[in-house]
Design an enzyme around this catalytic site. Sequence first.
Site, short mmCIF file in Angstrom:
data_model
loop_
_atom_site.label_atom_id
_atom_site.label_comp_id
_atom_site.label_asym_id
_atom_site.label_seq_id
_atom_site.Cartn_x
_atom_site.Cartn_y
_atom_site.Cartn_z
N ASP A 1 -24.23 -18.93 -66.43
CA ASP A 1 -23.30 -19.18 -67.53
C ASP A 1 -21.90 -19.28 -66.94
O ASP A 1 -21.44 -18.35 -66.26
CB ASP A 1 -23.36 -18.06 -68.56
N ASP B 1 -30.42 -20.86 -81.77
CA ASP B 1 -29.84 -19.53 -81.55
C ASP B 1 -29.83 -18.79 -82.87
O ASP B 1 -29.16 -19.22 -83.82
CB ASP B 1 -28.42 -19.67 -81.00
#
EC number: 5.3.1.16
Length: 240
Positions: free
Chosen positions: A8, A130
């Site tokens: 990330d 998500d």
Amino acid sequence: MIVFPAIDIQGGQCVRLKQGEKNKATVYGDDPVAMAQKLADEGAAWLHIVDLDGAFAGTRTSRDCIARIAKTVTIPIEVGGGIRSEEAVADYLERGVRRVIIGSKAVADPDWVETIVQRYGSEAIAVSVDARDGFVATHGWVATSEQRALDVIDGMKHRGVTTFIYTDISRDGMMTGPNIPALTAAHALGGIDIIASGGISRVADLEQCRDVGLYGAITGRALYEGAVTMADIRQLQNEK
């Protein structure tokens, strides 16, 4: 099952967030390209890369860094974060990314996703779902929609999407284990590949995901903090 080490990228650094909150970042390295090469050298089969700045702002801040990763490593990479236009999809695919992950845009404009899948092929596109309490969150997990995660997956399935990344936001970066009931329900829709994300804390969590029949699982913090090692990942991927 494929285990995807996660990189990330935020502010040019390798970080992990807790529950998707951009102000709760732990830095694990200042060179994402070197991290990608290290993971590839240690036996990763794929890499999962997220432009966190892109996810929050909607602009692909890390696109050049990600292009360098795609050029440097010989294993396939999938990329998400701020991909909300066909130009962005085409740019990443042209730069060597194997699979592009659509998040917020899939919820906002499912017709667009269907067109993109038809144009570039289902193998090149994944949809990231998500979820917070079973409902889809968007725009870097800041906003929660009124759409149920399973309904979104089922709808996208019928539009030609075959690969989904299911993240339980409450578990992301928390090392509390994956949401196996939700993942099982998603897998039960049939005819699609589900990649688990959020909560992986140990090898047993990866084994649970494998035993459910999932296509893949993403691990970030557990890998960086040594709770899961690349040796563990290699062994699991080599098991028949």
